[in-house]
Enzyme design. Sequence first.
Site, PDB file in Angstrom:
ATOM      1  N   ASP A 163       0.906  -1.447   0.362  1.00 34.09           N
ATOM      2  CA  ASP A 163      -0.220  -0.191  -0.213  1.00 34.09           C
ATOM      3  C   ASP A 163       0.770   1.589   0.079  1.00 34.09           C
ATOM      4  O   ASP A 163       1.248   2.253   0.879  1.00 34.09           O
ATOM      5  CB  ASP A 163      -0.946  -0.109   1.180  1.00 34.09           C
ATOM      6  CG  ASP A 163      -1.863   0.783   1.237  1.00 34.09           C
ATOM      7  OD1 ASP A 163      -2.204   1.500   0.065  1.00 34.09           O
ATOM      8  OD2 ASP A 163      -2.475   1.894   2.523  1.00 34.09           O
ATOM      9  N   ASN A 408       6.874  -7.266   6.885  1.00 28.77           N
ATOM     10  CA  ASN A 408       5.676  -6.442   7.361  1.00 28.77           C
ATOM     11  C   ASN A 408       4.344  -7.441   5.990  1.00 28.77           C
ATOM     12  O   ASN A 408       3.752  -7.569   5.381  1.00 28.77           O
ATOM     13  CB  ASN A 408       5.957  -5.489   6.907  1.00 28.77           C
ATOM     14  CG  ASN A 408       4.363  -4.073   7.220  1.00 28.77           C
ATOM     15  OD1 ASN A 408       4.393  -3.892   8.095  1.00 28.77           O
ATOM     16  ND2 ASN A 408       3.072  -4.149   6.145  1.00 28.77           N
ATOM     17  N   GLU A 409       3.732  -7.412   7.245  1.00 30.65           N
ATOM     18  CA  GLU A 409       2.095  -8.528   7.253  1.00 30.65           C
ATOM     19  C   GLU A 409       2.228  -9.233   6.114  1.00 30.65           C
ATOM     20  O   GLU A 409       1.516  -9.182   5.268  1.00 30.65           O
ATOM     21  CB  GLU A 409       1.054  -7.063   6.739  1.00 30.65           C
ATOM     22  CG  GLU A 409       1.196  -6.239   7.996  1.00 30.65           C
ATOM     23  CD  GLU A 409      -0.140  -4.984   7.695  1.00 30.65           C
ATOM     24  OE1 GLU A 409      -0.519  -4.842   6.249  1.00 30.65           O
ATOM     25  OE2 GLU A 409      -0.598  -4.324   7.865  1.00 30.65           O
ATOM     26  N   ASN A 462       0.063  -4.634  13.527  1.00 24.47           N
ATOM     27  CA  ASN A 462      -0.124  -3.355  13.094  1.00 24.47           C
ATOM     28  C   ASN A 462      -2.279  -3.542  13.138  1.00 24.47           C
ATOM     29  O   ASN A 462      -2.443  -5.008  12.631  1.00 24.47           O
ATOM     30  CB  ASN A 462       0.135  -3.751  11.633  1.00 24.47           C
ATOM     31  CG  ASN A 462       1.140  -3.177  11.375  1.00 24.47           C
ATOM     32  OD1 ASN A 462       1.844  -2.748  11.895  1.00 24.47           O
ATOM     33  ND2 ASN A 462       1.215  -3.357   9.433  1.00 24.47           N
ATOM     34  N   TYR A 464      -6.490  -2.498  13.320  1.00 27.44           N
ATOM     35  CA  TYR A 464      -7.240  -1.067  13.259  1.00 27.44           C
ATOM     36  C   TYR A 464      -8.151  -1.282  13.435  1.00 27.44           C
ATOM     37  O   TYR A 464      -9.274  -1.438  12.223  1.00 27.44           O
ATOM     38  CB  TYR A 464      -7.190  -1.183  11.217  1.00 27.44           C
ATOM     39  CG  TYR A 464      -5.335  -0.552  10.746  1.00 27.44           C
ATOM     40  CD1 TYR A 464      -5.523   0.962  11.221  1.00 27.44           C
ATOM     41  CD2 TYR A 464      -4.214  -1.608  10.460  1.00 27.44           C
ATOM     42  CE1 TYR A 464      -4.209   1.216  10.673  1.00 27.44           C
ATOM     43  CE2 TYR A 464      -3.271  -0.499  10.015  1.00 27.44           C
ATOM     44  CZ  TYR A 464      -3.070   0.550   9.647  1.00 27.44           C
ATOM     45  OH  TYR A 464      -1.870   0.927   9.736  1.00 27.44           O
ATOM     46  N   TYR A 468     -10.840  -0.104   9.675  1.00 21.93           N
ATOM     47  CA  TYR A 468     -11.049  -1.171   8.888  1.00 21.93           C
ATOM     48  C   TYR A 468     -12.516  -2.286   9.101  1.00 21.93           C
ATOM     49  O   TYR A 468     -12.810  -2.955   8.356  1.00 21.93           O
ATOM     50  CB  TYR A 468     -10.054  -1.834   8.047  1.00 21.93           C
ATOM     51  CG  TYR A 468      -8.920  -1.216   7.018  1.00 21.93           C
ATOM     52  CD1 TYR A 468      -9.391  -0.490   6.852  1.00 21.93           C
ATOM     53  CD2 TYR A 468      -7.471  -1.027   8.032  1.00 21.93           C
ATOM     54  CE1 TYR A 468      -8.470  -0.048   5.675  1.00 21.93           C
ATOM     55  CE2 TYR A 468      -7.178  -0.581   7.035  1.00 21.93           C
ATOM     56  CZ  TYR A 468      -7.418  -0.030   6.154  1.00 21.93           C
ATOM     57  OH  TYR A 468      -6.108   0.798   5.528  1.00 21.93           O
ATOM     58  N   GLU A 501       1.865  -0.522  13.875  1.00 21.42           N
ATOM     59  CA  GLU A 501       0.580   0.134  13.409  1.00 21.42           C
ATOM     60  C   GLU A 501      -0.913  -0.095  13.405  1.00 21.42           C
ATOM     61  O   GLU A 501      -1.074  -0.511  14.367  1.00 21.42           O
ATOM     62  CB  GLU A 501       0.107  -0.345  11.799  1.00 21.42           C
ATOM     63  CG  GLU A 501       1.544   0.124  10.575  1.00 21.42           C
ATOM     64  CD  GLU A 501       1.178  -0.783   9.119  1.00 21.42           C
ATOM     65  OE1 GLU A 501       0.446  -0.031   9.209  1.00 21.42           O
ATOM     66  OE2 GLU A 501       2.274  -0.982   8.870  1.00 21.42           O
ATOM     67  N   TRP A 546       0.586   4.764  12.488  1.00 20.75           N
ATOM     68  CA  TRP A 546      -0.117   4.706  11.101  1.00 20.75           C
ATOM     69  C   TRP A 546      -0.413   5.985  10.617  1.00 20.75           C
ATOM     70  O   TRP A 546      -2.022   6.268  10.513  1.00 20.75           O
ATOM     71  CB  TRP A 546      -0.382   3.184  10.313  1.00 20.75           C
ATOM     72  CG  TRP A 546       0.366   3.327   8.898  1.00 20.75           C
ATOM     73  CD1 TRP A 546      -0.697   3.439   8.174  1.00 20.75           C
ATOM     74  CD2 TRP A 546       1.106   2.954   8.692  1.00 20.75           C
ATOM     75  NE1 TRP A 546       0.077   3.547   6.888  1.00 20.75           N
ATOM     76  CE2 TRP A 546       1.556   2.994   7.600  1.00 20.75           C
ATOM     77  CE3 TRP A 546       3.050   2.808   9.000  1.00 20.75           C
ATOM     78  CZ2 TRP A 546       2.426   2.459   6.087  1.00 20.75           C
ATOM     79  CZ3 TRP A 546       3.531   2.853   7.936  1.00 20.75           C
ATOM     80  CH2 TRP A 546       3.140   2.726   6.857  1.00 20.75           C
ATOM     81  N   LYS A 565      -3.748   8.252   6.116  1.00 20.24           N
ATOM     82  CA  LYS A 565      -3.639   8.150   7.941  1.00 20.24           C
ATOM     83  C   LYS A 565      -2.529   9.080   8.662  1.00 20.24           C
ATOM     84  O   LYS A 565      -1.864   8.526  10.020  1.00 20.24           O
ATOM     85  CB  LYS A 565      -3.273   6.525   8.419  1.00 20.24           C
ATOM     86  CG  LYS A 565      -4.431   5.669   7.663  1.00 20.24           C
ATOM     87  CD  LYS A 565      -3.618   4.055   7.739  1.00 20.24           C
ATOM     88  CE  LYS A 565      -5.144   3.167   7.690  1.00 20.24           C
ATOM     89  NZ  LYS A 565      -5.574   3.705   6.305  1.00 20.24           N
TER      90      LYS A 565
END
Length: 595
Positions: A163, A408-409, A462, A464, A468, A501, A546, A565
């Site tokens: 992203d 990452n992720e 991370n 949200y 989300y 994040e 983030w 963000k």
Amino acid sequence: MLSVRQSCSRDVYSLDGLWDFQIDPTDLGNTDRWFATGLPAPRSMPVPASYNDITVDNAVHDLVGLAWYQREARAPRRLGSYRLILRFGSVTHSAVVYVDGIEVVRHDGGYLPFEADITDLVTPGQPFTVTVSVDNRLSWQTLPPGFIQTDVSGRQVQRYFHDFYNYAGIHRSVLLYTRPPVSVVDVTVTTDLAGEDGLVRYRVEAPGAEQVSVRILDQAGVAVAEATGSTGEVRVRQAHRWQPGRGYLYTLEVQADEDTYPQPFGIRTVEVKDSQFLINGEPFYFRGYGRHEDNPIRGKAHDDVSMVHDFELMKWQGANSFRTSHYPYAEEVLDYADREGFVLIDETAAVGLNVGLTGGLFGNQDQLVTFSEQTVNDRTRDVHARHIQELIARDKNHPSVVMWSIANEPESSSEESRAYFEPLAQVARAADPTRPVSYVNVMLSPPHLEKCMDLFDVIMLNRYYGWYVDTGNLADAEAHLRTEVAGWVQAFPGKPIVFTEYGPDTLSGLRDLFHRPWSEEYQVDMLDMFHRVFDEFDQVVGEQMWNFADFQTAPGIIRVGGNKKGMFTREREPKAAAYAVRQRWQAQARKEGSR
């Protein structure tokens, strides 16, 4: 790989500036040998810079394929027996370099340096031509991964899973430097504490050197210790410790025959113990951000002006750390973090190893799986391992770097993911046994599904909730976040947790009495909710929201002009959250200072 540093035996020349540039979407350049005959229709392009946003030409902005750079340089007149090295700080994503039409080096991986000895191809005092072909295409065997599709017009379209925008070009400085024929090619410094003293262990690689010696210089340039031999341990009496907020640096001045190489370092220790992250034996709490190398027009080019300004904003807020999300940053950034006492989590470019995050944005996503012979496979893992080794080789001597993040992720909830990551964790530990190793976990892998976290030292999350998921419902979001953190504490007792994040997209200037999503009020509320939960768990040892600033992404229905963000806009104007979080972080800093 050693950083380029001026010394009494090494001269450095910059090739930054305007280069000739031409895009080559059909690969004519290799067929017609542009590297030997010259670019047929060049335009000017600054180096360093991403080429995408410089012009107003869609063909340049949306290029998928090759671009060529070319310029004339001149060899030093008094080269003598010394060697001349051509070094690139970063070319995204792969490069082939030619000198006077002869290939001298090729490199894959857009965020790490590479170099070539060009001494035998040039004449002292005479000009020569440097040509670089840059390929921005991603595949399942690159980091980050991606794949190419062809649209109805026959145009190639790059698809990828990360992203942030797939900026390309020569992103960091291009340098020529000289060094003696027998020279220092690597230095490794590790440190420990012995009461008030510092123990400095060093290893020097200087093939063919008859004599190797070192001196340790303090910040005033005064020698405080010395030793002979290519390996050894030196005690620094009453050592100044490198610590967060106070980046005291020593220099290990290495002498190998005629060559002198100065290696800055800091005396400090890092340890994970009993749910705590310890620097110099003291608990450390991460305050800061995920960030991006991203600026208007320049894209991912390194820029000292922007760098210093960003650090000033971070210090204004009371931040003490950041993660190099989602790739290694320019060496200048790490040098500056060393000086300023910022603490870094250093991350590889392994972002996007998780097709489940695309949410069906690609038409054939339902047929994709992350780990398979056709997608992320053993060849990808070999590339990933090499990237980890190159990252650690470049950054191992930076005291600001306290932890390696190898991805990452990624997908981490399958047996295939464990088989992929277990050897990579071993690669990182073998390359550097002195620092913790981890990766950043995504919401698709909560503790009851997670298959890889036991391989690592720190839980990095991370999350949200409120964006989300539980969008706009912060009561549910808080309950779900609290429940999940409790689950991690129970599943992995004694392992510290850093939130790497969290936060919502926020449109600067959008104010809302009802504090609804996208408003500046909602960003303040959501961050406050996360902080409230963090404060309930001793195992949480860090918060890196983030993002530091808004940044460019590929266009999409949830990305209007990029990812919003940021606590600051892309132009570095503060949003309301910047002030609210500043109050929290400044209070934390004052509390730490009073201990």
